[in-house]
Design a protein around this motif. Structure first.
Motif, mmCIF file in Angstrom:
data_model
loop_
_atom_site.group_PDB
_atom_site.id
_atom_site.type_symbol
_atom_site.label_atom_id
_atom_site.label_comp_id
_atom_site.label_asym_id
_atom_site.label_seq_id
_atom_site.Cartn_x
_atom_site.Cartn_y
_atom_site.Cartn_z
ATOM 1 N N GLN A 19 26.198 4.938 4.560
ATOM 2 C CA GLN A 19 26.081 4.208 5.873
ATOM 3 C C GLN A 19 24.617 4.287 6.203
ATOM 4 O O GLN A 19 23.992 3.408 6.561
ATOM 5 N N GLY A 20 23.697 5.382 5.667
ATOM 6 C CA GLY A 20 21.979 4.779 6.274
ATOM 7 C C GLY A 20 21.774 3.771 5.048
ATOM 8 O O GLY A 20 20.745 3.364 5.012
ATOM 9 N N LYS A 21 22.528 3.369 3.553
ATOM 10 C CA LYS A 21 21.334 2.675 2.749
ATOM 11 C C LYS A 21 21.985 1.312 3.683
ATOM 12 O O LYS A 21 21.229 0.437 3.227
ATOM 13 N N LEU B 286 19.747 0.350 6.015
ATOM 14 C CA LEU B 286 18.591 -0.445 5.650
ATOM 15 C C LEU B 286 18.557 -1.705 4.947
ATOM 16 O O LEU B 286 17.536 -2.581 5.147
ATOM 17 N N ASN B 287 19.474 -2.002 4.441
ATOM 18 C CA ASN B 287 20.258 -3.042 3.416
ATOM 19 C C ASN B 287 20.159 -4.058 4.711
ATOM 20 O O ASN B 287 19.714 -5.651 4.308
ATOM 21 N N GLY B 288 20.682 -3.931 5.432
ATOM 22 C CA GLY B 288 21.374 -5.148 6.502
ATOM 23 C C GLY B 288 20.391 -5.473 7.982
ATOM 24 O O GLY B 288 20.547 -6.198 8.824
ATOM 25 N N ALA B 289 19.065 -4.672 8.086
ATOM 26 C CA ALA B 289 18.069 -4.854 9.061
ATOM 27 C C ALA B 289 16.907 -5.007 8.837
ATOM 28 O O ALA B 289 16.252 -4.650 7.766
ATOM 29 N N LEU C 25 17.103 13.170 32.893
ATOM 30 C CA LEU C 25 15.331 12.914 31.817
ATOM 31 C C LEU C 25 16.226 12.033 30.636
ATOM 32 O O LEU C 25 17.789 12.341 30.348
ATOM 33 N N GLU C 26 15.191 11.514 30.275
ATOM 34 C CA GLU C 26 15.304 10.661 29.244
ATOM 35 C C GLU C 26 15.856 11.109 27.556
ATOM 36 O O GLU C 26 15.030 12.057 27.572
ATOM 37 N N PRO C 27 16.756 10.593 27.031
ATOM 38 C CA PRO C 27 17.325 11.899 25.646
ATOM 39 C C PRO C 27 16.665 11.591 24.387
ATOM 40 O O PRO C 27 15.758 10.555 24.429
ATOM 41 N N ILE C 28 15.779 12.447 24.160
ATOM 42 C CA ILE C 28 15.302 12.275 22.753
ATOM 43 C C ILE C 28 15.584 12.757 21.841
ATOM 44 O O ILE C 28 16.397 14.344 21.564
ATOM 45 N N TYR C 29 15.132 12.468 20.433
ATOM 46 C CA TYR C 29 15.914 12.328 19.677
ATOM 47 C C TYR C 29 14.658 13.053 18.125
ATOM 48 O O TYR C 29 13.385 13.307 18.636
ATOM 49 N N HIS C 30 15.659 13.920 17.421
ATOM 50 C CA HIS C 30 14.656 14.555 16.371
ATOM 51 C C HIS C 30 15.345 14.335 15.102
ATOM 52 O O HIS C 30 16.342 14.739 15.144
ATOM 53 N N ASP C 31 14.220 14.198 13.721
ATOM 54 C CA ASP C 31 14.645 13.809 12.281
ATOM 55 C C ASP C 31 16.233 15.456 12.334
ATOM 56 O O ASP C 31 15.691 15.860 12.329
ATOM 57 N N SER C 32 17.072 14.795 11.607
ATOM 58 C CA SER C 32 17.667 15.820 11.574
ATOM 59 C C SER C 32 17.713 16.342 9.970
ATOM 60 O O SER C 32 18.338 17.260 9.178
ATOM 61 N N GLY C 33 16.789 15.899 9.163
ATOM 62 C CA GLY C 33 16.091 16.394 7.671
ATOM 63 C C GLY C 33 17.584 16.080 6.443
ATOM 64 O O GLY C 33 17.244 16.366 5.508
ATOM 65 N N GLN C 34 18.866 15.636 6.434
ATOM 66 C CA GLN C 34 19.117 15.189 5.734
ATOM 67 C C GLN C 34 19.087 14.031 5.170
ATOM 68 O O GLN C 34 19.379 14.195 3.006
ATOM 69 N N PHE C 35 18.410 13.224 4.882
ATOM 70 C CA PHE C 35 18.501 12.248 4.090
ATOM 71 C C PHE C 35 17.280 10.906 5.129
ATOM 72 O O PHE C 35 16.476 11.130 6.469
ATOM 73 N N TYR C 36 16.765 10.029 3.945
ATOM 74 C CA TYR C 36 15.476 9.044 4.614
ATOM 75 C C TYR C 36 16.176 7.912 3.263
ATOM 76 O O TYR C 36 15.976 8.326 2.435
ATOM 77 N N TRP C 37 15.448 6.795 3.382
ATOM 78 C CA TRP C 37 15.872 5.621 3.408
ATOM 79 C C TRP C 37 14.972 4.535 3.681
ATOM 80 O O TRP C 37 14.127 4.994 4.443
ATOM 81 N N MET C 38 14.100 4.435 2.664
ATOM 82 C CA MET C 38 12.891 3.755 2.996
ATOM 83 C C MET C 38 11.988 2.795 1.504
ATOM 84 O O MET C 38 12.876 2.918 1.083
#
Length: 96
Positions: A9-11, A14-17, A59-72
């Motif tokens: 899904q992550g890949k 990246l490919n579609g955006a 309050l505005e929701p704030i997110y953090h990196d879950s550290g599972q993977f990175y596609w770049m």
């Protein structure tokens, strides 16, 4: 642990955006606006004192990196020379 499906899904994101990276993120379990920091004397002060009386649901929701993977994209990584690129698309995780 990350599943093969989430990696796929992550890949695909990246490919579609038109972005340089896809990073899985998760919402903080508690509003960081209500957090505090400690000074050198171990005294606490609010990170966001303007939100002292704010209800957490307002309050505005704030997110953090879950550290599972990175596609770049390699070209963007080489150009920016930093791990969190400027054009990042979040992939929402449900770790909590």
């Amino acid at each position: 642990m990350v599943s093969a499906e989430r990696l796929r899904q992550g890949k695909e994101l990246l490919n579609g955006a038109s972005c340089d990276a896809v990073v899985p993120v998760v919402r903080f379990g508690y509003p960081p606006q209500h957090g505090f920091r400690l000074d050198r004397d171990n005294r606490a002060s609010m990170v966001s004192p303007e939100h002292y009386q704010s209800r957490s649901q307002d309050l505005e929701p704030i997110y953090h990196d879950s550290g599972q993977f990175y596609w770049m994209r390699t070209a963007a990584l080489k150009k920016e020379m930093r791990f969190f690129l400027l054009s990042v698309l979040p992939h929402l995780s449900s770790l909590r």
